[in-house]
Design an enzyme around this catalytic site. Structure first.
Site, PDB file in Angstrom:
ATOM      1  N   GLU A 106       0.884  -1.178   0.000  1.00 52.88           N
ATOM      2  CA  GLU A 106       0.000   0.000   0.000  1.00 52.88           C
ATOM      3  C   GLU A 106       0.914   1.218   0.000  1.00 52.88           C
ATOM      4  O   GLU A 106       1.509   1.545   1.032  1.00 52.88           O
ATOM      5  CB  GLU A 106      -0.868   0.007   1.264  1.00 52.88           C
ATOM      6  N   CYS A 149      -2.327   8.976   2.524  1.00 52.21           N
ATOM      7  CA  CYS A 149      -1.995   8.412   1.210  1.00 52.21           C
ATOM      8  C   CYS A 149      -3.075   8.765   0.205  1.00 52.21           C
ATOM      9  O   CYS A 149      -2.788   8.990  -0.966  1.00 52.21           O
ATOM     10  CB  CYS A 149      -1.833   6.907   1.320  1.00 52.21           C
TER      11      CYS A 149
HETATM   12  P1  NAD Z   1       8.476   4.862   4.757  1.00 48.22           P
HETATM   13  O1  NAD Z   1       8.495   4.043   3.525  1.00 48.22           O
HETATM   14  O2  NAD Z   1       9.585   5.794   5.015  1.00 48.22           O
HETATM   15  O3  NAD Z   1       8.407   3.926   6.049  1.00 48.22           O
HETATM   16  C1  NAD Z   1       7.355   2.988   6.215  1.00 48.22           C
HETATM   17  C2  NAD Z   1       7.837   1.854   7.098  1.00 48.22           C
HETATM   18  O4  NAD Z   1       8.874   1.150   6.420  1.00 48.22           O
HETATM   19  C3  NAD Z   1       8.428   2.303   8.435  1.00 48.22           C
HETATM   20  O5  NAD Z   1       8.000   1.403   9.434  1.00 48.22           O
HETATM   21  C4  NAD Z   1       9.934   2.187   8.189  1.00 48.22           C
HETATM   22  O6  NAD Z   1      10.671   1.946   9.360  1.00 48.22           O
HETATM   23  C5  NAD Z   1      10.000   0.983   7.273  1.00 48.22           C
HETATM   24  N1  NAD Z   1      11.194   0.906   6.416  1.00 48.22           N
HETATM   25  C6  NAD Z   1      11.983   1.920   5.980  1.00 48.22           C
HETATM   26  N2  NAD Z   1      12.962   1.429   5.180  1.00 48.22           N
HETATM   27  C7  NAD Z   1      12.778   0.091   5.109  1.00 48.22           C
HETATM   28  C8  NAD Z   1      13.447  -0.973   4.422  1.00 48.22           C
HETATM   29  N3  NAD Z   1      14.497  -0.749   3.629  1.00 48.22           N
HETATM   30  N4  NAD Z   1      12.973  -2.229   4.567  1.00 48.22           N
HETATM   31  C9  NAD Z   1      11.891  -2.475   5.335  1.00 48.22           C
HETATM   32  N5  NAD Z   1      11.221  -1.522   6.017  1.00 48.22           N
HETATM   33  C10 NAD Z   1      11.650  -0.249   5.898  1.00 48.22           C
HETATM   34  O7  NAD Z   1       7.076   5.634   4.749  1.00 48.22           O
HETATM   35  P2  NAD Z   1       6.539   6.690   5.830  1.00 48.22           P
HETATM   36  O8  NAD Z   1       7.209   7.995   5.644  1.00 48.22           O
HETATM   37  O9  NAD Z   1       6.532   6.066   7.179  1.00 48.22           O
HETATM   38  O10 NAD Z   1       4.999   6.812   5.398  1.00 48.22           O
HETATM   39  C11 NAD Z   1       4.556   7.735   4.453  1.00 48.22           C
HETATM   40  C12 NAD Z   1       4.281   7.029   3.146  1.00 48.22           C
HETATM   41  O11 NAD Z   1       3.347   5.984   3.355  1.00 48.22           O
HETATM   42  C13 NAD Z   1       3.646   7.922   2.112  1.00 48.22           C
HETATM   43  O12 NAD Z   1       4.274   7.713   0.871  1.00 48.22           O
HETATM   44  C14 NAD Z   1       2.208   7.455   2.065  1.00 48.22           C
HETATM   45  O13 NAD Z   1       1.562   7.730   0.857  1.00 48.22           O
HETATM   46  C15 NAD Z   1       2.346   6.016   2.350  1.00 48.22           C
HETATM   47  N6  NAD Z   1       1.099   5.463   2.869  1.00 48.22           N
HETATM   48  C16 NAD Z   1       0.350   4.654   2.080  1.00 48.22           C
HETATM   49  C17 NAD Z   1      -0.865   4.179   2.539  1.00 48.22           C
HETATM   50  C18 NAD Z   1      -1.753   3.306   1.680  1.00 48.22           C
HETATM   51  O14 NAD Z   1      -2.669   2.708   2.215  1.00 48.22           O
HETATM   52  N7  NAD Z   1      -1.528   3.226   0.388  1.00 48.22           N
HETATM   53  C19 NAD Z   1      -1.304   4.503   3.826  1.00 48.22           C
HETATM   54  C20 NAD Z   1      -0.499   5.340   4.589  1.00 48.22           C
HETATM   55  C21 NAD Z   1       0.702   5.805   4.118  1.00 48.22           C
END
Ligand code: NAD
Length: 507
Positions: free
Chosen positions: A246, A281
């Protein structure tokens, strides 16, 4: 008082220590720290989860769903605490935090009621009716991993794992390092209602902990940025485990000439800025307005923006993440440098807290600007004038993303027809965001917005693998050295005739 510059460092710094500080974005003060779970600890947690899974599966769908129902009831009863914790680590408004509790409650209610029916073994058709019967069984993957973001620390951390648990998987949850305390709190409530500790474990830490999780689970569900999601997809492919992603969006809103102008303007504000200060999102990130209504719409949009109360006790709370404040400001600056007009807002409000930012309305925008192409995670409203609906749909589809969208029109039938021309996982007519809170609807993205769906039967069935069982009922069956014996041959010919003559029969 921690300065603005200091606040975000903990959120992005390389992990050189064994813990990560967590901050309240409204005060800038530390509210605690979390240990960084090492790869070895993640592996040990997965072993425990794997050992606990068979007993969890044996308990059956109804018993598991009843435990989740008891958990949601306890969460509901304890909502004041839940709301406090969510607000402390996100800076969102009280109603914004309540909404998270409400969406989780509704989701549990839906799967509690319908999951048993969805997971019941299904009869399927066979080539020769009677001689053979066939059934599909649904079996959990085993250990499911969840990696989740900070914008909805309750909602996004639990909305997917509820059906995973009900389907019989055990779960490892890695919340965002920016908002980990909500998940820790909510899982403690799960233990209180009797869900065993090894059935669901929280693993705190940053990206490295998340990456280690992908290496040990049988299914990975990720919610977060497209950049991280792609890395996870690569690793999941290497391990050949199923995943759902997502990811980010760049959701368009189309305002047609026949729209209710006040409704359209107010919905734009809610969709782009009011809901979680635009850190969603599925927030509205681009608005295309038909020529005939444009000037009056802009006037009403400014009017409603001026009615907003900024502050955690108002309708627009703090941004949670300083990175998003910087990204929003950079997008406004880029747009203005390329000829856009900032006609409202777009200023920091440091007297309220370090991450408060006034919703910004931009006009005279175009698709060369970052604000129309890159994801925005803040209260920015870029509005573009279009000559007709066809141009609006073309521009809406001119994006690498395809998560959600909305159309404002009084002609509901035309709105629904236009919706199907938009490349996105869902479309709202005359509203936004309600895909959250409608648990029977699948939600997810196309293009760079992701893979897989949460919600509805789709959101449950991704957490099981199918097993098909075909039974020969021993009707006149004799030992034979060919697969098609005489009886099967005649039966197949008869079935073909019947199916061709009576196509309406469910054979
Ligand atoms: P992010 O990708 O920076 O982090 C998300 C999660 O991934 C965190 O728990 C982080 O610790 C982990 N992470 C980071 N690097 C990783 C790696 N290499 N391997 C595994 N895990 C890793 O995103 P964010 O800043 O926390 O969230 C914002 C983003 O999330 C926005 O782009 C938003 O659009 C998206 N989002 C999507 C939805 C949806 O339902 N489509 C919902 C909410 C947020």
């Amino acid at each position: 008082m921690v300065t603005l510059e200091k606040t975000p460092v903990s959120q992005t710094a390389p992990q050189t220590t064994s813990s990560i500080d967590v901050f309240n974005p409204v005060t800038g003060q530390s509210i605690g720290s979390i240990p960084i779970t090492t790869a070895e600890q993640v592996r040990q947690a997965a072993e425990k989860a794997r050992a606990a899974q068979p007993a969890w599966e044996v308990r059956g769908v109804k018993e598991r769903a009843a435990l989740l129902r008891a958990w949601a009831d306890l969460l509901w009863a304890d909502q004041k605490n839940a709301i406090d914790i969510i607000r402390r680590e996100t800076g969102k408004t009280e109603l914004g935090a309540w909404e998270e509790v409400a969406v989780i409650d509704t989701t549990v209610g839906y799967y509690h009621k319908y999951a048993a029916g969805m997971l019941r073994p299904q009869s399927r058709r066979t080539m020769v009716l009677g001689r053979q019967t066939a059934r599909v069984y649904y079996k959990p993957h085993g250990v499911a991993g969840f990696i989740t973001p900070w914008n909805y620390p309750l909602n996004n951390a639990f909305i997917d794992l509820i059906p995973a648990l009900i389907a019989g998987n055990t779960v490892l949850q890695k919340p965002s390092e920016i908002t980990p305390f909500t998940a820790i709190y909510a899982v403690e409530l799960m233990y209180k209602v009797g869900i065993p500790r090894d059935v669901i474990q929280v693993l705190t830490g940053g990206g490295a902990t998340g990456a280690a999780l992908v290496d040990v689970v049988d299914y990975i569900s990720f919610t977060g940025s497209t950049a991280t999601g792609k890395k996870i997809a690569v690793r999941a492919a290497e391990r050949l485990i199923p995943c759902s992603l997502e990811l980010g969006g760049k959701d368009p809103m189309i305002v047609l000439n026949d729209a209710d102008i006040d409704l359209a303007a107010a919905e734009t504000i809610v969709g782009a800025a009011g809901e979680n200060t635009g850190q969603v999102c599925i927030s509205t990130e681009r608005v295309y307005v038909e020529d005939g209504i444009y000037d009056r719409y802009i006037e009403r949009l400014k009017h409603y923006a001026s009615q907003l109360k900024i502050g955690t006790d108002g309708n627009v709370g703090s941004l949670t993440n300083a990175r998003e404040l910087q990204r929003s400001e950079a997008q406004v600056q880029d747009a203005v440098a390329k000829g856009a007009q900032l006609i409202y807002g777009g200023k920091r409000r440091p007297e309220l807290g370090p991450l408060f930012y006034e919703p910004a309305i931009l006009t005279n925008v175009n698709h060369t600007m970052d604000v129309m192409r890159e994801e925005t995670f803040g209260p920015i409203i870029p509005v573009m004038r279009v000559k007709d609906a066809a141009e609006a749909v073309r521009l809406a589809n001119d994006s690498e993303y395809g998560l959600s969208a909305s159309i404002l029109t009084k002609d509901l039938k035309r709105g629904e027809q236009l919706a199907t021309q938009i490349q996105s996982g869902d479309v709202h007519i005359n509203t936004t965001h309600w895909i959250f809170g409608t648990p029977d609807l699948p939600m997810g993205g196309v293009k760079n917005s992701g893979l897989g769906r949460r919600g509805g039967p789709e959101g449950l069935l991704r957490f099981v693998k199918t097993q098909s069982v075909l039974v020969d009922n021993l009707w006149f069956q004799k030992p034979t050295l060919v697969r098609i014996d005489g009886l099967l041959y005649r039966g197949a010919l008869l079935m073909r005739k019947v199916r061709r003559a009576f196509p309406f029969l469910p054979l």
